[in-house]
Design a protein around this motif. Structure first.
Motif, mmCIF file in Angstrom:
data_model
loop_
_atom_site.group_PDB
_atom_site.id
_atom_site.type_symbol
_atom_site.label_atom_id
_atom_site.label_comp_id
_atom_site.label_asym_id
_atom_site.label_seq_id
_atom_site.Cartn_x
_atom_site.Cartn_y
_atom_site.Cartn_z
ATOM 1 N N ALA A 1 0.869 -1.236 0.023
ATOM 2 C CA ALA A 1 -0.060 0.119 0.048
ATOM 3 C C ALA A 1 0.865 1.279 -0.073
ATOM 4 N N THR A 2 1.823 1.338 0.533
ATOM 5 C CA THR A 2 2.775 2.469 0.742
ATOM 6 C C THR A 2 3.931 2.508 -0.466
ATOM 7 N N THR A 3 3.745 1.521 -1.349
ATOM 8 C CA THR A 3 5.159 1.231 -2.267
ATOM 9 C C THR A 3 4.216 1.747 -3.573
ATOM 10 N N LEU A 4 3.195 0.961 -3.991
ATOM 11 C CA LEU A 4 2.621 1.243 -5.469
ATOM 12 C C LEU A 4 1.933 2.586 -5.454
ATOM 13 N N PRO A 5 1.868 3.154 -6.633
ATOM 14 C CA PRO A 5 0.946 4.318 -7.128
ATOM 15 C C PRO A 5 -0.367 4.073 -6.623
ATOM 16 N N ALA A 6 -1.124 5.111 -6.624
ATOM 17 C CA ALA A 6 -2.567 5.020 -6.143
ATOM 18 C C ALA A 6 -3.290 4.383 -7.527
ATOM 19 N N ASP A 7 -2.865 4.621 -8.575
ATOM 20 C CA ASP A 7 -3.462 4.139 -10.213
ATOM 21 C C ASP A 7 -2.573 2.878 -10.596
ATOM 22 N N ALA A 8 -1.836 2.133 -9.711
ATOM 23 C CA ALA A 8 -1.089 0.960 -9.967
ATOM 24 C C ALA A 8 -1.770 0.296 -10.945
ATOM 25 N N ALA A 9 -2.873 -0.221 -11.050
ATOM 26 C CA ALA A 9 -3.365 -0.968 -11.869
ATOM 27 C C ALA A 9 -3.466 -0.596 -13.455
ATOM 28 N N ASP A 10 -3.340 0.904 -13.457
ATOM 29 C CA ASP A 10 -3.326 1.334 -14.893
ATOM 30 C C ASP A 10 -1.762 1.738 -15.180
ATOM 31 N N ALA A 11 -0.866 1.677 -14.295
ATOM 32 C CA ALA A 11 0.542 2.070 -14.373
ATOM 33 C C ALA A 11 1.474 0.851 -15.276
ATOM 34 N N THR A 12 2.520 1.469 -15.796
ATOM 35 C CA THR A 12 3.351 0.494 -16.433
ATOM 36 C C THR A 12 4.539 0.689 -15.811
ATOM 37 N N LEU A 13 4.893 -0.090 -14.761
ATOM 38 C CA LEU A 13 6.132 -0.315 -13.794
ATOM 39 C C LEU A 13 6.972 -1.264 -14.073
ATOM 40 N N VAL A 14 8.200 -0.698 -13.968
ATOM 41 C CA VAL A 14 9.485 -1.650 -14.200
ATOM 42 C C VAL A 14 10.458 -1.333 -13.146
ATOM 43 N N GLY A 15 11.094 -2.380 -12.820
ATOM 44 C CA GLY A 15 12.018 -2.143 -11.631
ATOM 45 C C GLY A 15 13.034 -3.605 -11.501
ATOM 46 N N ARG A 16 13.744 -3.733 -10.605
ATOM 47 C CA ARG A 16 14.798 -4.730 -10.637
ATOM 48 C C ARG A 16 14.773 -5.260 -9.117
ATOM 49 N N VAL A 17 15.095 -6.903 -9.382
ATOM 50 C CA VAL A 17 15.035 -7.559 -8.154
ATOM 51 C C VAL A 17 16.407 -8.521 -8.093
ATOM 52 N N MET A 18 16.863 -8.840 -7.054
ATOM 53 C CA MET A 18 17.931 -9.787 -7.008
ATOM 54 C C MET A 18 17.426 -11.289 -6.652
ATOM 55 N N THR A 19 17.550 -12.185 -7.431
ATOM 56 C CA THR A 19 17.318 -13.374 -7.240
ATOM 57 C C THR A 19 18.398 -14.481 -7.050
#
Length: 401
Positions: free
Chosen positions: A18-36
């Motif tokens: 809830a504190t991380t995603l944008p309010a309109d996350a369902a409509d947003a194109t988000l890209v990031g990185r993770v370590m696996t």
């Protein structure tokens, strides 16, 4: 800006969905990185789950070179790496495991650049640092003097305009011109290297301040993602951690004031431009800041990108072009108008961080970037650079062409 409050406030640690995603996350194109367990992966967010896109784009730098990165992300698919909630819970250094997925900074091979003195308020504070020579105890006295000289309302001035030229002439005649006024009001923006490629950190981890600094602050900013051709592809949030005492002693200490272990935070995700989010939206973003200390101190404030004195496109134009190229692209911190002046430890000394402060940089359409403050040598050492990334991607058969 508002003053520290006496009310109890908390910032979730580790961060939540809830504190991380944008309010309109369902409509947003988000890209990031993770370590696996296998190595870094480029991801997107779908239904609050992380989808691995590394099979399509080995790096976010490569993705930014696509003619339409948002469309490319929507068309790509890959393994489900788990829920964002679980990954956030495993991201802080004290909560992670060797085989767990954790969030990283959303950028990789891009140069990490920053624009300074792009808001009138921050310009005044830089002049104050210079006049105080890094001594926080003199700040209030200098603030009154400087405001009296240059005025309190500079928002209508356009850098490099005839009006600012006349103001410069008057201040020079009065012996009050400053290098910070030069970049705040003159034709050339201040653009500097914030940190080394691959050295930025993401949300849910510690940010670092130099252990000898006694006067420092967060700088909440919007950060734009730029391709090698100068096209702005999207935006994220940043914390340009700053040492006011070091830079105030000498502008030549800017590198030490700005570039320390874990001193550049970005994230949580880059929001790519698409039909629902554009540079015009970036120009209107309201950025919020919360600082909560273990001493009960709470600082909250907000700033509007609408008050920036140099347009983001102009800043990117000064960053790169015929005189300077970045073949792997860049990110550019656009500057902050937030300059905390409220007293924390002693009357007249303003704000400075304490170890274990939690800092949240937020924007409705970009989400929330949350970090904990430590001294730089106490933060997780930076050991995985560009060479390590290339070797890892090669071993996984992900480098092509």
């Amino acid at each position: 800006m508002t003053s520290p409050t006496g009310t109890t406030s908390t910032i979730a640690w580790p961060p939540t969905v809830a504190t991380t995603l944008p309010a309109d996350a369902a409509d947003a194109t988000l890209v990031g990185r993770v370590m696996t367990a296998a190595g870094p992966a480029v991801v997107t967010v779908r239904d609050e789950r992380l989808v691995d896109l590394t099979g399509s784009f080995a790096t976010t730098s490569e993705l930014a070179e696509h003619p339409d990165p948002a469309a490319a992300v929507r068309a790509a698919d890959g393994p489900d790496l788990g829920s964002l909630a679980d990954v956030l819970a495993r991201t802080p250094v004290e909560l992670r495991s060797d085989d767990g997925v954790r969030l990283l900074s959303p950028i990789d091979l891009q140069a990490v650049k920053a624009a300074g003195v792009t808001f009138a308020v921050s310009m005044v504070e830089r002049v104050i640092e210079e006049r105080c020579q890094g001594d926080a105890a003199r700040a209030e006295e200098m603030r009154a003097q400087i405001t009296g000289l240059i005025g309190a309302d500079l928002g209508e001035l356009t850098p490099g305009s005839p009006e600012t030229d006349r103001l410069k002439e008057a201040l020079v005649a009065a012996g009050s011109w400053s290098q910070y006024l030069e970049v705040g009001l003159g034709p050339d923006a201040e653009i500097f290297t914030k940190t080394t490629t691959m050295a930025s950190v993401g949300t849910g981890v510690d940010v670092g301040i130099h252990p000898r600094s006694q006067w420092n602050n967060p700088e909440p900013e919007v950060v734009v993602l730029v391709s090698s051709t100068g096209s702005i592809r999207g935006a994220t949030l940043g914390n340009d951690v700053n040492l006011r005492d070091f830079e105030g002693r000498s502008a030549l200490l800017l590198g030490k004031a700005k570039d320390n272990n874990a001193s550049a935070a970005l994230g949580p995700f880059v929001r790519l431009f698409d039909d629902g989010f554009s540079l015009d939206d970036v120009r209107r973003i309201e950025v919020g800041l919360d600082v909560v200390g273990t001493d009960g101190f709470h600082l909250t404030g907000s700033s509007s990108m609408s008050l920036i004195s140099r347009d983001p496109a102009d800043l990117v134009g000064q960053l790169m072009g015929p005189t300077h190229q970045y073949p792997d692209g860049a990110v550019l911190f656009l500057g902050t108008m937030f300059a905390p002046v409220q007293d924390r430890d002693a009357v007249g000394q303003g704000f400075t961080h304490h170890v274990d402060d939690l800092v949240a940089v937020t924007a409705e359409r970009l989400g929330g970037l949350v970090n904990r403050v430590r001294t730089s040598e106490a933060c997780e050492p930076w050991t995985f650079g560009a060479g390590a990334l290339m070797r890892n991607l090669a071993s996984r058969g992900l480098l092509t062409g």
